[in-house]
Design an enzyme around this catalytic site. Structure first.
Site, PDB file in Angstrom:
ATOM      1  CB  CYS A  38      -0.932  -0.014   1.212  1.00  0.00           C
ATOM      2  SG  CYS A  38      -1.929   1.469   1.380  1.00  0.00           S
ATOM      3  CB  CYS A  58      -0.739   2.533   3.965  1.00  0.00           C
ATOM      4  SG  CYS A  58      -2.421   2.104   3.559  1.00  0.00           S
ATOM      5  CG  ASP A  59       2.897   1.061   4.283  1.00  0.00           C
ATOM      6  OD1 ASP A  59       2.126   1.529   5.140  1.00  0.00           O
ATOM      7  OD2 ASP A  59       2.927  -0.127   3.971  1.00  0.00           O
TER       8      ASP A  59
END
Lengths: 320, 108
Positions: free
Chosen positions: A145, A148-149
């Site tokens: 992701c 997300c990261d």
């Protein structure tokens, strides 16, 4: 014995929630099994939950955040009375009507829910490379992701594996944080659309390694780099990366339906032309689970509408 | 105040974690993270049901970047359980409620 519902919708991406909106407005009181949270694209709301800006969904001239768009879909379905449960279907029985759907223990004699019609909209999820150590490295430098990261790789050098639109989209997004992003692609040209390719070529932070495949994840407990092989020269190199993002394509979430619904060789469900009908009468399919060509939120949504209308008309014919 | 989900910042983290009398589960999250939003209501439910055994607090990694860096958070959502001020358990990635409860069972 559980009540018999008009329709159960399995899956909650753009296809499933559009089907929910239409069938709720048609007084079919749909039950949506939206899935369970996870950090992969197999989760409630579907693949858009792992994106940021969606720029091509009509009606949003300034773009919209993927998770926000899906929250809007969900709220719209709830507004018309759809019932949404945050659970995952574990087994289905399409061999007799009413159809049975299990949640939790699939070995119980009685299904958790029963319905006269089913709309399948379980979508697709990102593929991983399938190399050793993959599971233990996820969250430790290996990510599924980017949105997300990516934030955690500020000023680091990272790799994106893949050559399609999603790989280039992730690489472009990651240049907001990373000092350098290397796209590793097994062929000598991209599959991605022209506009996306140009975005990659124009970005000074993106470097492209053509004809290259990943042989191994390097690092113990934390990604340290990749062992790469050039498929033309067979030359093998260890290259250091602080982070690795994999974007090599998708697989449909159809294992639940094996042996019951007809599938193509690649696992995508087969629907009858110009409809959402599957090989089982009363079971309809929509969205990415039956689409290996377009795979867009807006096409998924459109086919979700088709499935709801097909199910409504089919149920009316049954009551004749 | 059992039941509520608290909020931590760079400024309050050490004080709150150091002085806590029950284990504290810190949810490292951000506004732009879809899976983080999926687990937020689950954590609220757990706080509501298990508030006597465990405290739950949210830490926004955009606002509290120092703390996120100190604990080498590289993926969100990450949930770290602190017991007596020390990291006792780390859970990476969104999960269904029952899976989270199973992970936390030894502290509940």
């Amino acid at each position: 014995m559980s009540d018999i519902r008009d329709v159960i919708i399995i899956g909650s991406g753009p296809a499933g929630l559009t089907a929910a909106i239409y069938s709720a407005r048609a007084n079919m009181a749909p039950l949506v099994l939206e899935g369970e949270p996870s950090s992969t694209s197999d989760q409630p709301g579907g693949q858009l939950m792992l994106t940021t800006d969606v720029e091509n969904y009509p009606g949003f001239p300034d773009g919209v955040m993927g998770p926000e768009l899906m929250q809007n879909f969900r709220n719209q379905a709830l507004r018309f009375g759809a019932q949404i449960e945050t659970v995952k279907a574990t087994k289905v029985d399409f061999s007799a009507r009413p159809f049975g759907v299990w949640v939790g223990d699939p070995d119980t004699a009685e299904p958790t829910y029963r319905a006269n019609s089913i709309i399948v909209s379980t979508g697709a999820q990102s593929l991983m490379l399938g190399l050793p150590k993959e599971n233990e490295l996820v969250g430790h430098g290996l990510s599924t992701c980017a949105t997300c990261d990516g934030f955690f790789f500020r000023d680091k050098e990272i790799a994106v594996v893949g050559g399609g639109d999603s790989a280039i989209e992730e690489a472009s997004f990651l240049t907001r944080f990373a000092s350098k992003v290397t796209i590793i692609h097994r062929r000598d040209e991209f599959r991605a659309s022209k506009i996306m390719q140009q975005r990659a070529f124009d970005n000074p932070k993106i470097e492209i390694m053509w004809d290259t495949v990943v042989e191994e994840y390097l690092g113990e407990g934390q990604i340290a780099g990749l062992k790469l092989r050039n498929v033309q020269t067979d030359e093998v190199n260890d290259v250091q990366f602080s982070g690795v993002f994999v974007a090599i394509g998708h697989k449909p979430n159809t294992s639940l339906f094996a042996g019951q619904l007809d599938m193509k060789d690649n696992g995508y469900l087969i629907t009858k032309p110009d409809s959402s009908y599957t090989n089982v009468e009363g079971v309809f399919a929509c969205g990415d689970v039956q689409d290996d060509i377009y795979r867009q939120a807006v096409t998924a949504s459109g086919s979700g509408c088709m499935a709801a209308l097909d199910a409504e008309r089919w149920l009316e014919d049954q009551h004749g | 105040m059992a039941g509520a989900v608290g909020t931590l910042s760079d400024a309050t983290f050490d004080e709150e974690i150091g002085s806590a009398t029950t284990p504290v589960l810190v949810d490292f999250w951000a506004e732009w993270c879809g899976p983080c939003k999926m687990i937020a209501p689950i954590l609220e439910e757990i706080a509501d049901e298990k508030g006597d055994a465990i405290k739950i607090a949210k830490l926004n990694v955009d606002e509290a970047a120092d703390i996120a860096r100190r604990f080498e958070v590289m993926s969100i959502p990450t949930m770290i359980l602190f017991k007596d001020g020390e990291e006792a358990k780390r859970i990476i990635g969104a999960k269904p409620k029952q899976a989270l409860l199973d992970d936390l069972a030894e502290f509940l």
